[in-house]
Scaffold this motif. Structure first.
Motif, PDB file in Angstrom:
ATOM      1  N   TYR A 184       0.825  -1.198   0.000  1.00 24.64           N
ATOM      2  CA  TYR A 184       0.000   0.000   0.000  1.00 24.64           C
ATOM      3  C   TYR A 184       0.866   1.257   0.000  1.00 24.64           C
ATOM      4  N   ALA A 253      -3.135   4.894  -1.355  1.00 27.28           N
ATOM      5  CA  ALA A 253      -4.069   3.861  -0.911  1.00 27.28           C
ATOM      6  C   ALA A 253      -5.088   4.369   0.095  1.00 27.28           C
ATOM      7  N   LEU A 257      -8.749   2.613   0.894  1.00 26.03           N
ATOM      8  CA  LEU A 257      -8.631   1.707   2.031  1.00 26.03           C
ATOM      9  C   LEU A 257      -9.346   2.233   3.263  1.00 26.03           C
TER      10      LEU A 257
END
Length: 277
Positions: A184, A253, A257
């Motif tokens: 990530y 990310a 996320l």
């Protein structure tokens, strides 16, 4: 399930620990020089030094997941100890430099790639958290604290500061979820000039802060009191700016996320206002 947080007194490690405690996880905090009163009362505290593999078995005993700081010199020993202890998932604090076109020749990238390879070669399930330029690098601007001034040769240079809370939130999500191998990037909301960063600090502390432009040699001398010489030369050659990743890989990310935008430098400055007062 016990989660070990290495480097739990560091900026990112402490933020990871706080995220995990808030989520109700069972956390063990490790440090080279641990002090129990540095951590919440219900957090187990152990001594561990990533540079000393002999300290790892006790720290890893009964641990299922680990938040790991990169220490390339002993990464294979850590990976072997984690496998022996039955660790199921390691979340590594890596670096966005490993994704850059010059990663093979970048000394920072080389250190993080060495740890990434060690975990993969050991067959451990792992998540690589690859943050960009840490906003906490601005804590070295202690001339703001003492004199309300920042001296720089490049006031219009840019960095893309990443709040440690974003790094920690991504790491904690990876630790709490039963995810497989992943990587990530945590890249922040985008470039901000040094002048605008100083303005954000000034707003956060409620006092004016002056930006004073100095010559390159004066700036070099000042930086050498804070950073290794190779990093100083890289920064000067880039005109004070920190290079960004190519657009095709520079995908943060955090929004997908965590379901929110990356935290801004202004938010970081408000969180750290007392460090500049």
């Amino acid at each position: 399930m016990t989660i070990l947080v290495t480097g739990a007194r560091g900026h990112v490690g402490a933020a990871v620990l706080n995220e995990l405690v808030a989520a109700g996880a069972q956390v063990r905090a490790s440090s080279r020089t641990p002090r129990a009163d540095d951590f919440p009362q219900d957090v187990e505290v152990v001594q561990a030094d990533l540079a000393d593999p002999a300290t790892l078995p006790q720290a890893l005993a009964g641990v299922r997941k680990v938040f790991l700081y990169a220490h390339p010199e002993t990464a294979p020993e850590f990976a072997a100890a984690a496998r022996r202890a039955g660790v199921e998932h390691v979340v590594l604090l890596s670096s966005y430099t490993v994704m850059a076109p010059d990663a093979a020749s970048n000394p920072i990238a080389a250190r993080h790639l060495a740890v990434e390879r060690a975990l993969d070669e050991a067959g451990l399930t792992r998540t690589f958290v690859r943050p960009g330029y840490f906003a906490t690098n601005s804590l070295r601007w202690q001339s703001i604290r003492h004199d309300r001034v920042l001296r720089t040769a490049f006031p219009e240079a840019t960095t893309a500061p990443v709040h440690e809370r974003d790094i920690a939130a991504v790491a904690a999500r990876a630790l709490l979820d039963d995810a497989g191998n992943a990587a990530y990037p945590v890249l922040g909301p985008g470039p901000v000039t040094i002048r605008d960063q100083v303005a954000a600090v000034a707003e956060a502390i409620g006092e004016p802060v002056r930006v004073e432009e100095v010559d390159v040699e004066t700036y070099r001398t000042d930086l050498l009191t804070q950073l290794p010489a190779p990093l100083v030369e890289m920064l000067l050659q880039a005109g004070g700016s920190v290079r960004q990743l190519p657009a095709e890989v520079a995908v943060d990310a955090v929004p997908e996320l965590l379901g929110r935008p990356a935290l801004t430098f202004a938010e970081w400055a408000r969180d750290h206002a007392d460090d500049f007062r």
